[in-house]
Design an enzyme around this catalytic site. Structure first.
Site, PDB file in Angstrom:
ATOM      1  CG  ASN A 175      -2.104  11.650   2.604  1.00 42.06           C
ATOM      2  OD1 ASN A 175      -1.619  10.722   1.954  1.00 42.06           O
ATOM      3  ND2 ASN A 175      -1.722  11.903   3.850  1.00 42.06           N
ATOM      4  CE  LYS A 176      -4.921   5.736   4.620  1.00 45.58           C
ATOM      5  NZ  LYS A 176      -5.893   4.872   3.914  1.00 45.58           N
TER       6      LYS A 176
ATOM      7  NE  ARG B 221       0.227   1.438   3.297  1.00 42.54           N
ATOM      8  CZ  ARG B 221       1.173   2.323   3.522  1.00 42.54           C
ATOM      9  NH1 ARG B 221       2.441   1.932   3.632  1.00 42.54           N
ATOM     10  NH2 ARG B 221       0.916   3.590   3.639  1.00 42.54           N
ATOM     11  N   GLY B 222       0.290   2.412  -0.156  1.00 40.93           N
ATOM     12  CA  GLY B 222       1.081   3.635  -0.323  1.00 40.93           C
ATOM     13  C   GLY B 222       1.185   3.905  -1.817  1.00 40.93           C
ATOM     14  CB  ALA B 223       0.376   6.942  -3.783  1.00 39.61           C
TER      15      ALA B 223
ATOM     16  CD  GLN C 113      -2.808   2.621   6.897  1.00 44.45           C
ATOM     17  OE1 GLN C 113      -3.405   2.959   7.911  1.00 44.45           O
ATOM     18  NE2 GLN C 113      -3.425   2.496   5.741  1.00 44.45           N
TER      19      GLN C 113
ATOM     20  CG  ASP D 268      -2.914   8.050  -1.395  1.00 44.53           C
ATOM     21  OD1 ASP D 268      -2.850   8.605  -0.281  1.00 44.53           O
ATOM     22  OD2 ASP D 268      -2.557   6.893  -1.610  1.00 44.53           O
TER      23      ASP D 268
ATOM     24  NE  ARG E  78      -6.155   0.812  -1.664  1.00 44.27           N
ATOM     25  CZ  ARG E  78      -5.522   1.352  -0.622  1.00 44.27           C
ATOM     26  NH1 ARG E  78      -4.229   1.117  -0.434  1.00 44.27           N
ATOM     27  NH2 ARG E  78      -6.168   2.128   0.226  1.00 44.27           N
TER      28      ARG E  78
END
Ligand code: MRU
Length: 355
Positions: A253-254, A55-57, A202, A243, A98
């Site tokens: 973002n998150k 995960r993570g862009a 996370q 992201d 995603r």
């Protein structure tokens, strides 16, 4: 899951191409279990992205690039010279894994462009070289952003970060955590306060693990503690990744990042976004056009495998939010720093980029 020697376990080595397969440090079980998830098909990579193994862009984009290599290798093995006509389903599966991180679509587009330029023969070697280039460029971009972002921090201070924008979320070194690593090496970071980041944690599981290994002082907090901490005057910067960044500088973002940005502005704390230009989507005019992923309700209704909410209660689970560009003090990219980003400055930064 498998544990492997050639793949030295370090957050900077979270994606490894080895023995014709993509090995992903399985982020679902960190820090308790450190092991790799091996992918030998595009479908396996798509499943790994959707299920948060990786995960993570930027990391999602890099994984997808290797996924395209696996798709082409299989298509060539089973269909020979006709391989191009049989690769679309795999590419679509990767793209559907995603929705929010634009790096995924950016990487698939770049791999497709390389594919289009190939003439005859087995495509695997050329595509692998391109995937490795995407991986190496991302790592280099993070080091460049680290130096640029650290240059914005004038004197030693403590910072807040949210989610995980570290080595694990990228090709290595990290975006927001890359800035923090560089700033720490320059003696500019007193302490990092990491939001735990419900519901996937996370911050607790990944950011704290990375920073602790790098011997950077880290303290976890629940998201709700950020306001009180900012009120003490101890925090100089909030530093996060992204992201997807719209053409006007709005930042996805998150979930919870937007709230932090509002709090930062109220308390006179500066707000930095560190993201490579592969995260900038000129095709989306502003944040309202960014697709926000909604994940399953059970992620919010439960904690560590135990359902906590009363039966019959529903939950919202948008996993990203959009921070308006007006709340961003500095956007740090590998091409340079944009202070108070807006559409004109983003256009100038991107120049003639066709992605
Ligand atoms: O749902 P995740 O864990 O993929 O979300 C990741 C983030 O929001 C990160 O902050 C973002 O991708 C930047 S990573 C360098």
């Amino acid at each position: 899951m498998e544990t492997h020697d050639p793949l030295a376990v370090h957050p900077d080595n979270a994606l490894v191409w080895h023995d014709g397969r993509l090995h992903l440090l399985d982020q679902r079980y960190l820090p308790d279990n450190v092991g790799f998830f091996a992918c030998d098909s595009a479908a396996a990579v798509a499943q790994a992205i959707a299920s948060m193994v990786v995960r993570g862009a930027p990391a999602i984009g890099i994984a997808a690039a290797y996924g395209v290599v696996l798709a082409a290798r299989d298509a060539y093995e089973y269909r020979g010279p006709d391989w191009r006509r049989h690769i679309d389903a795999d590419l679509e599966r990767l793209a559907a894994s995603r929705p929010t991180a634009v790096n995924l679509f950016w990487a698939i587009k770049r791999m497709r462009r390389t594919m289009d330029g190939l003439v005859g023969g087995d495509p695997a070697a050329d595509l692998l070289a391109e995937a490795k280039a995407i991986h190496a460029e991302d790592r280099a971009a993070n080091h460049a952003m680290g130096a640029l972002g650290a240059g914005l921090i004038e004197s030693p201070t403590s910072v807040i970060t949210h989610c995980n924008a570290g080595a694990l979320a990228t090709g290595g070194y990290g975006t927001a955590l890359g800035v923090i690593r560089s700033a720490h090496a320059a003696g500019l970071i007193r302490r990092v306060y990491a939001d735990e980041t419900r519901p996937w944690m996370q911050g607790s599981r990944l950011t704290a693990w990375e920073l602790h290994q790098a011997r950077i002082p880290v303290t976890l907090q629940v998201e709700g503690a950020a306001a009180g901490l900012m009120a003490t005057g101890e925090i100089g910067w909030v530093i996060v990744g992204s992201d997807r960044i719209a053409a006007n500088g709005d930042v996805a973002n998150k979930i919870g990042t937007y709230g932090l940005a509002v709090l930062a502005r109220h308390h006179g704390v500066r707000f930095m976004v560190a993201a490579p230009t592969s995260t900038i989507d000129l095709g989306v005019a502003n944040g309202a056009g960014i697709p926000i992923e909604e994940r399953a309700e059970i992620e919010v209704l439960s904690f560590a495998g135990r359902v906590l909410a009363p039966l019959g209660v529903s939950a919202r689970n948008p996993v990203f939010d959009v921070t308006p560009a007006a709340l961003v003090d500095a956007l740090v990219t590998e091409r340079g720093v944009v202070l108070a980003p807006d559409a004109e400055k983003i256009r100038a930064l991107m120049g003639s980029s066709s992605f």
